[in-house]
Design a protein around this motif. Sequence first.
Motif, PDB file in Angstrom:
ATOM      1  N   TYR A  32      41.539  52.512  41.253  1.00 54.80           N
ATOM      2  CA  TYR A  32      41.953  52.930  42.234  1.00 54.80           C
ATOM      3  C   TYR A  32      40.998  53.794  42.745  1.00 54.80           C
ATOM      4  CZ  TYR A  32      47.300  52.325  41.687  1.00 54.80           C
ATOM      5  OH  TYR A  32      48.363  51.621  41.341  1.00 54.80           O
ATOM      6  N   SER A  33      39.629  53.556  42.496  1.00 56.31           N
ATOM      7  CA  SER A  33      38.611  54.479  42.361  1.00 56.31           C
ATOM      8  C   SER A  33      37.716  54.554  43.823  1.00 56.31           C
ATOM      9  CB  SER A  33      36.940  53.701  41.273  1.00 56.31           C
ATOM     10  OG  SER A  33      37.409  52.379  41.854  1.00 56.31           O
ATOM     11  N   ALA A  34      38.539  53.491  44.702  1.00 47.48           N
ATOM     12  CA  ALA A  34      38.084  53.626  45.804  1.00 47.48           C
ATOM     13  C   ALA A  34      39.590  53.735  47.158  1.00 47.48           C
ATOM     14  CB  ALA A  34      37.176  52.208  46.762  1.00 47.48           C
ATOM     15  N   THR A  35      40.163  54.206  46.324  1.00 53.25           N
ATOM     16  CA  THR A  35      41.029  54.865  47.228  1.00 53.25           C
ATOM     17  C   THR A  35      41.446  56.328  47.591  1.00 53.25           C
ATOM     18  OG1 THR A  35      43.251  55.561  45.290  1.00 53.25           O
ATOM     19  CG2 THR A  35      42.979  53.185  46.171  1.00 53.25           C
ATOM     20  N   LEU A  58      35.758  36.027  47.825  1.00 54.83           N
ATOM     21  CA  LEU A  58      35.462  37.341  47.418  1.00 54.83           C
ATOM     22  C   LEU A  58      33.696  37.968  47.337  1.00 54.83           C
ATOM     23  CD1 LEU A  58      37.975  38.329  45.483  1.00 54.83           C
ATOM     24  CD2 LEU A  58      37.545  38.488  47.861  1.00 54.83           C
ATOM     25  N   ALA A  59      33.164  36.569  46.440  1.00 59.14           N
ATOM     26  CA  ALA A  59      31.364  36.832  46.540  1.00 59.14           C
ATOM     27  C   ALA A  59      30.998  37.201  47.953  1.00 59.14           C
ATOM     28  CB  ALA A  59      30.781  35.386  46.278  1.00 59.14           C
ATOM     29  N   PHE A  60      31.565  36.123  48.183  1.00 59.70           N
ATOM     30  CA  PHE A  60      31.196  36.691  50.009  1.00 59.70           C
ATOM     31  C   PHE A  60      30.655  37.364  51.437  1.00 59.70           C
ATOM     32  CE2 PHE A  60      29.726  31.670  50.587  1.00 59.70           C
ATOM     33  CZ  PHE A  60      29.217  31.242  51.307  1.00 59.70           C
ATOM     34  N   GLY A  93      43.650  39.669  36.299  1.00 57.91           N
ATOM     35  CA  GLY A  93      43.828  41.000  37.013  1.00 57.91           C
ATOM     36  C   GLY A  93      43.640  42.418  35.751  1.00 57.91           C
ATOM     37  N   ALA A  94      43.752  43.382  36.123  1.00 59.67           N
ATOM     38  CA  ALA A  94      44.235  44.893  35.336  1.00 59.67           C
ATOM     39  C   ALA A  94      44.565  44.354  33.724  1.00 59.67           C
ATOM     40  CB  ALA A  94      44.431  45.578  35.904  1.00 59.67           C
ATOM     41  N   THR A  95      45.603  43.727  34.077  1.00 62.68           N
ATOM     42  CA  THR A  95      46.815  43.208  33.156  1.00 62.68           C
ATOM     43  C   THR A  95      45.983  42.725  31.843  1.00 62.68           C
ATOM     44  OG1 THR A  95      48.564  43.912  34.419  1.00 62.68           O
ATOM     45  CG2 THR A  95      48.575  42.251  32.872  1.00 62.68           C
ATOM     46  N   GLY A  96      45.618  41.600  32.472  1.00 70.47           N
ATOM     47  CA  GLY A  96      45.297  41.252  31.308  1.00 70.47           C
ATOM     48  C   GLY A  96      43.819  41.663  30.810  1.00 70.47           C
ATOM     49  N   ALA A  97      42.749  42.529  31.245  1.00 68.25           N
ATOM     50  CA  ALA A  97      41.815  42.941  30.839  1.00 68.25           C
ATOM     51  C   ALA A  97      42.219  44.206  30.034  1.00 68.25           C
ATOM     52  CB  ALA A  97      40.868  43.666  31.804  1.00 68.25           C
ATOM     53  N   LEU A 110      40.250  44.421  42.054  1.00 68.98           N
ATOM     54  CA  LEU A 110      40.322  44.513  43.407  1.00 68.98           C
ATOM     55  C   LEU A 110      41.645  44.753  43.876  1.00 68.98           C
ATOM     56  CD1 LEU A 110      37.598  42.299  43.793  1.00 68.98           C
ATOM     57  CD2 LEU A 110      37.663  44.096  43.634  1.00 68.98           C
ATOM     58  N   SER A 111      42.297  44.861  42.928  1.00 67.79           N
ATOM     59  CA  SER A 111      44.173  44.251  43.522  1.00 67.79           C
ATOM     60  C   SER A 111      44.493  45.699  44.312  1.00 67.79           C
ATOM     61  CB  SER A 111      45.255  44.563  41.828  1.00 67.79           C
ATOM     62  OG  SER A 111      44.718  43.404  41.789  1.00 67.79           O
ATOM     63  N   LYS A 112      43.588  46.910  44.330  1.00 69.93           N
ATOM     64  CA  LYS A 112      44.267  47.679  44.386  1.00 69.93           C
ATOM     65  C   LYS A 112      43.435  48.681  45.814  1.00 69.93           C
ATOM     66  CE  LYS A 112      47.637  48.275  41.976  1.00 69.93           C
ATOM     67  NZ  LYS A 112      48.753  48.124  41.908  1.00 69.93           N
ATOM     68  N   ASP A 113      42.095  48.801  45.282  1.00 65.70           N
ATOM     69  CA  ASP A 113      41.055  49.358  46.474  1.00 65.70           C
ATOM     70  C   ASP A 113      40.622  48.176  47.383  1.00 65.70           C
ATOM     71  OD1 ASP A 113      40.592  51.394  44.222  1.00 65.70           O
ATOM     72  OD2 ASP A 113      38.122  50.696  43.749  1.00 65.70           O
ATOM     73  N   LEU A 114      41.248  46.779  47.088  1.00 70.10           N
ATOM     74  CA  LEU A 114      40.689  46.343  48.633  1.00 70.10           C
ATOM     75  C   LEU A 114      42.364  45.832  48.748  1.00 70.10           C
ATOM     76  CD1 LEU A 114      37.642  43.878  47.439  1.00 70.10           C
ATOM     77  CD2 LEU A 114      38.028  45.676  49.484  1.00 70.10           C
ATOM     78  N   GLY A 115      43.254  45.402  48.297  1.00 67.04           N
ATOM     79  CA  GLY A 115      44.789  45.162  48.557  1.00 67.04           C
ATOM     80  C   GLY A 115      44.754  43.940  48.171  1.00 67.04           C
ATOM     81  N   PHE A 116      44.272  42.769  47.326  1.00 64.76           N
ATOM     82  CA  PHE A 116      44.122  41.303  46.316  1.00 64.76           C
ATOM     83  C   PHE A 116      45.729  41.748  45.193  1.00 64.76           C
ATOM     84  CE2 PHE A 116      39.773  40.681  49.267  1.00 64.76           C
ATOM     85  CZ  PHE A 116      40.521  41.303  50.372  1.00 64.76           C
ATOM     86  N   PRO A 117      46.002  42.431  45.357  1.00 64.30           N
ATOM     87  CA  PRO A 117      47.041  41.704  44.287  1.00 64.30           C
ATOM     88  C   PRO A 117      47.207  40.329  43.359  1.00 64.30           C
ATOM     89  CG  PRO A 117      48.150  42.569  45.646  1.00 64.30           C
ATOM     90  CD  PRO A 117      46.857  42.953  45.988  1.00 64.30           C
TER      91      PRO A 117
END
Length: 480
Positions: free
Chosen positions: A238-241, A314-316, A124-128, A272-279
């Motif tokens: 949030y770049s894709a929102t 997710l790669a697929f 997650g972005a928290t760890g990043a 990918l938590s916000k843009d795709l909705g996969f938190p």
Amino acid sequence: MLRNQDQILSKIANNDGHGENSAFFDGWKAYDADPYHPTLNPNGVIQMGLAENQLSMDLVEEWVRNNPKASICTAEGASQFKDIAIYQDYHGLPEFRNAVARFMEKVRGNRVRFDPDRIVLSGGATGAQETLAFCLADPGDALLVPTPYYPGNDRDLTWRTGVELIPIVCDSSNDFKMTRDALETAYKKAQESNTKVKGLLLNNPSNPLGTVLDREALSMAMKFINDKNIHLICDEIYSATFFDEPGFISIAEIMQESPDSNPDLIHIVYSLSKDLGFPGFRVGILYSYNDAVVNCARKMSSFGLVSTQTQRLLAFMLSDDAFVEKFLAESAARLGARRGVLCGGLAQMGVGSLKGSAGLYCWMDLRRLLKAATFEAEMELWRVIVNDVRINVSPGASFHCSEPGWFRVCFANMDDETMRVALSRISKLVMQTNNSEAAAARKPCRRRSKLEISLSFKRMDEIMMSPHSPMTSPLVRTRT
């Protein structure tokens, strides 16, 4: 029973560095204790404090059903189970890093290029964020952060690292835009306290404002960090929102256009938590133009790896260009429509909000409902909203806002009917407050008369139920 926990446990175990004891998290606890349900618990707390993107989940579900081979937990994908289940290089699956790099480029209009070998995966972005803080700063060093900012920064960047956050005070006089003067003031304050500033942290698009940084602001930030020789961390989760003009501009694009920029100072946090909705997938990305940071972060990433099963799926998905293009367009349309419903409904009540073009929330202005222009009055109003109105929204004080009376309201984690109920509850709060003010003053209100407000509520109900209302648009219909 152990009595002196502070003597047998570490300082981290005993301190409050996580920040859980705050109104931001207390609202979540109120929801968890009594969650709203339209039939099972219609008087429960509605969760509007969670920035979660559920509006386009039906598109993802459809893709998953149509691509069973992408998962190793299906008959079609089971032949790859062993290869994915065994130990993998903690750099991440090459096909996944390639897919993420291409996705980040598409989100940014293919105006920039990303090197998959500079992508470091994290839980997650928290760890990043924390990994980057460990790489750039020592305990006692500081990062400058414009206010208002996401409360999780106080946990992610400081709790275990010992790094400090110094606020760059922004206010509503210019829609909370960061200025060079505010930057210099914060930097000077750090110098006066003998605190070493190691970087500037920007959240673009902004959480909680829902605004984006324009080219001028980003260029100004770039010049500032070059002048001070400090790092620039851009949180772009949030770049894709974004759903309206002005659109999103990445710091990568500004750096690409700036021949005098120092790439070693530029770092991007993504997920990918916000843009795709996969938190729940816990996919965070640290992208740095600094070789030493990439090498160090890769070593540290072993403490928060992303499941290879998740990476493969997710790669697929991200490699399916047709799906990605459809998802990004449809998601933007639905987010814009839903924000229009929320902010339009608030406006009908006479409640303002900051104009925004991105994010999963709006920055609601309830200053006129405060009994006094203080943060104590803000907390009093917040308690009424949570305990009596039965809605969890986040008070501005949690975001280090410099002015009391602002609240973050999330709109993408619920269905249409729940949004209607939430707006109805907020309208009752506004009506009751205005009635109380009128009774206390016993004279006509200069702002808006009670009759005008009552008519506004009627118009709001009519608009919400109209076939032309954004609430009835198929773009904002989600599965419950």
